[in-house]
Design a protein around this motif. Structure first.
Motif, PDB file in Angstrom:
ATOM      1  N   ILE A  17       1.828   6.991   6.946  1.00  0.00           N
ATOM      2  CA  ILE A  17       2.426   6.638   5.652  1.00  0.00           C
ATOM      3  C   ILE A  17       1.281   6.533   4.644  1.00  0.00           C
ATOM      4  O   ILE A  17       0.382   5.712   4.809  1.00  0.00           O
ATOM      5  CB  ILE A  17       3.188   5.303   5.737  1.00  0.00           C
ATOM      6  CG1 ILE A  17       4.267   5.389   6.824  1.00  0.00           C
ATOM      7  CG2 ILE A  17       3.784   4.946   4.384  1.00  0.00           C
ATOM      8  CD1 ILE A  17       4.937   4.061   7.118  1.00  0.00           C
ATOM      9  N   LYS A  19      -1.095   5.563   1.563  1.00  0.00           N
ATOM     10  CA  LYS A  19      -1.370   4.260   0.966  1.00  0.00           C
ATOM     11  C   LYS A  19      -0.509   4.000  -0.271  1.00  0.00           C
ATOM     12  O   LYS A  19       0.028   2.921  -0.449  1.00  0.00           O
ATOM     13  CB  LYS A  19      -2.855   4.165   0.605  1.00  0.00           C
ATOM     14  CG  LYS A  19      -3.253   2.823   0.057  1.00  0.00           C
ATOM     15  CD  LYS A  19      -4.736   2.770  -0.242  1.00  0.00           C
ATOM     16  CE  LYS A  19      -5.120   1.429  -0.835  1.00  0.00           C
ATOM     17  NZ  LYS A  19      -6.533   1.353  -1.159  1.00  0.00           N
ATOM     18  N   LEU A  22       2.916   2.859   0.643  1.00  0.00           N
ATOM     19  CA  LEU A  22       2.911   1.451   1.057  1.00  0.00           C
ATOM     20  C   LEU A  22       2.809   0.530  -0.151  1.00  0.00           C
ATOM     21  O   LEU A  22       3.492  -0.490  -0.226  1.00  0.00           O
ATOM     22  CB  LEU A  22       1.757   1.174   2.018  1.00  0.00           C
ATOM     23  CG  LEU A  22       1.885   1.761   3.413  1.00  0.00           C
ATOM     24  CD1 LEU A  22       0.637   1.462   4.236  1.00  0.00           C
ATOM     25  CD2 LEU A  22       3.124   1.248   4.117  1.00  0.00           C
ATOM     26  N   GLU A  23       1.955   0.875  -1.103  1.00  0.00           N
ATOM     27  CA  GLU A  23       1.807   0.051  -2.306  1.00  0.00           C
ATOM     28  C   GLU A  23       3.104  -0.026  -3.094  1.00  0.00           C
ATOM     29  O   GLU A  23       3.446  -1.073  -3.646  1.00  0.00           O
ATOM     30  CB  GLU A  23       0.680   0.601  -3.182  1.00  0.00           C
ATOM     31  CG  GLU A  23      -0.691   0.380  -2.582  1.00  0.00           C
ATOM     32  CD  GLU A  23      -1.797   1.088  -3.344  1.00  0.00           C
ATOM     33  OE1 GLU A  23      -1.502   1.924  -4.234  1.00  0.00           O
ATOM     34  OE2 GLU A  23      -2.982   0.826  -3.028  1.00  0.00           O
ATOM     35  N   THR A  25       6.018  -0.020  -1.893  1.00  0.00           N
ATOM     36  CA  THR A  25       6.969  -0.873  -1.164  1.00  0.00           C
ATOM     37  C   THR A  25       6.467  -2.298  -1.013  1.00  0.00           C
ATOM     38  O   THR A  25       7.207  -3.168  -0.570  1.00  0.00           O
ATOM     39  CB  THR A  25       7.235  -0.313   0.246  1.00  0.00           C
ATOM     40  OG1 THR A  25       6.011  -0.313   0.977  1.00  0.00           O
ATOM     41  CG2 THR A  25       7.812   1.081   0.183  1.00  0.00           C
ATOM     42  N   LEU A  27       4.145  -3.098   1.069  1.00  0.00           N
ATOM     43  CA  LEU A  27       3.725  -3.267   2.457  1.00  0.00           C
ATOM     44  C   LEU A  27       2.229  -3.039   2.590  1.00  0.00           C
ATOM     45  O   LEU A  27       1.618  -2.341   1.780  1.00  0.00           O
ATOM     46  CB  LEU A  27       4.463  -2.280   3.359  1.00  0.00           C
ATOM     47  CG  LEU A  27       5.943  -2.559   3.562  1.00  0.00           C
ATOM     48  CD1 LEU A  27       6.630  -1.384   4.244  1.00  0.00           C
ATOM     49  CD2 LEU A  27       6.142  -3.823   4.370  1.00  0.00           C
ATOM     50  N   ASN A  28       1.643  -3.644   3.624  1.00  0.00           N
ATOM     51  CA  ASN A  28       0.226  -3.497   3.912  1.00  0.00           C
ATOM     52  C   ASN A  28       0.035  -3.164   5.381  1.00  0.00           C
ATOM     53  O   ASN A  28       0.956  -3.316   6.193  1.00  0.00           O
ATOM     54  CB  ASN A  28      -0.529  -4.803   3.602  1.00  0.00           C
ATOM     55  CG  ASN A  28      -0.466  -5.163   2.153  1.00  0.00           C
ATOM     56  OD1 ASN A  28      -0.958  -4.432   1.303  1.00  0.00           O
ATOM     57  ND2 ASN A  28       0.163  -6.281   1.838  1.00  0.00           N
ATOM     58  N   GLU A  29      -1.174  -2.752   5.723  1.00  0.00           N
ATOM     59  CA  GLU A  29      -1.510  -2.493   7.119  1.00  0.00           C
ATOM     60  C   GLU A  29      -1.209  -3.732   7.951  1.00  0.00           C
ATOM     61  O   GLU A  29      -1.465  -4.859   7.518  1.00  0.00           O
ATOM     62  CB  GLU A  29      -3.000  -2.146   7.215  1.00  0.00           C
ATOM     63  CG  GLU A  29      -3.455  -1.790   8.608  1.00  0.00           C
ATOM     64  CD  GLU A  29      -4.922  -1.406   8.659  1.00  0.00           C
ATOM     65  OE1 GLU A  29      -5.480  -1.424   9.758  1.00  0.00           O
ATOM     66  OE2 GLU A  29      -5.494  -1.090   7.594  1.00  0.00           O
ATOM     67  N   ASP A  31       1.613  -5.113   8.582  1.00  0.00           N
ATOM     68  CA  ASP A  31       2.878  -5.785   8.276  1.00  0.00           C
ATOM     69  C   ASP A  31       3.929  -5.330   9.283  1.00  0.00           C
ATOM     70  O   ASP A  31       3.931  -4.185   9.725  1.00  0.00           O
ATOM     71  CB  ASP A  31       3.367  -5.436   6.863  1.00  0.00           C
ATOM     72  CG  ASP A  31       2.618  -6.188   5.786  1.00  0.00           C
ATOM     73  OD1 ASP A  31       1.788  -7.060   6.117  1.00  0.00           O
ATOM     74  OD2 ASP A  31       2.868  -5.896   4.602  1.00  0.00           O
ATOM     75  N   VAL A  33       7.725  -4.311  10.408  1.00  0.00           N
ATOM     76  CA  VAL A  33       8.938  -3.732   9.842  1.00  0.00           C
ATOM     77  C   VAL A  33       9.984  -3.640  10.945  1.00  0.00           C
ATOM     78  O   VAL A  33       9.669  -3.531  12.118  1.00  0.00           O
ATOM     79  CB  VAL A  33       8.695  -2.323   9.236  1.00  0.00           C
ATOM     80  CG1 VAL A  33       7.820  -2.398   8.014  1.00  0.00           C
ATOM     81  CG2 VAL A  33       8.119  -1.370  10.253  1.00  0.00           C
ATOM     82  N   PRO A  46      11.116  -4.208   5.719  1.00  0.00           N
ATOM     83  CA  PRO A  46      10.039  -5.196   5.862  1.00  0.00           C
ATOM     84  C   PRO A  46      10.564  -6.490   6.470  1.00  0.00           C
ATOM     85  O   PRO A  46      11.645  -6.962   6.118  1.00  0.00           O
ATOM     86  CB  PRO A  46       9.573  -5.442   4.429  1.00  0.00           C
ATOM     87  CG  PRO A  46      10.081  -4.284   3.637  1.00  0.00           C
ATOM     88  CD  PRO A  46      11.322  -3.811   4.330  1.00  0.00           C
TER      89      PRO A  46
END
Length: 80
Positions: A17, A19, A22-23, A25, A27-29, A31, A33, A46
């Motif tokens: 996915i 970066k 992810l930003e 949404t 979400l971060n590494e 996290d 789901v 999430p």
């Protein structure tokens, strides 16, 4: 629109996915789901993590001072 490829990762399959996705949404590494399939479509949801009290009030900038709260005179047989 963005495309990716399902690739082998150990005994499983994985999709990278980007970066910026992810930003978008939030979400971060690392996290968590939840994975769901709805009408044949895979959906990533999430998992909301529990925030500590310190995290919840970290941005509070008010000037609240703790004080007693007057609820008025007793109305019945309250214990005082």
């Amino acid at each position: 629109m963005m495309y990716s490829t399902i690739q082998k990762w150990g005994n499983s399959q994985a999709v990278r996915i980007p970066k910026y996705i992810l930003e978008m949404t939030g979400l971060n590494e690392n996290d968590q789901v939840e994975l769901k399939v709805q009408e044949g479509i895979m959906v990533l949801i999430p998992v909301k993590k529990h925030k500590t009290l310190k995290e919840r009030i970290s941005n509070y900038t008010g000037d609240y001072k703790c004080a007693e709260w007057d609820t008025g005179k007793p109305q019945g047989e309250e214990v005082l």
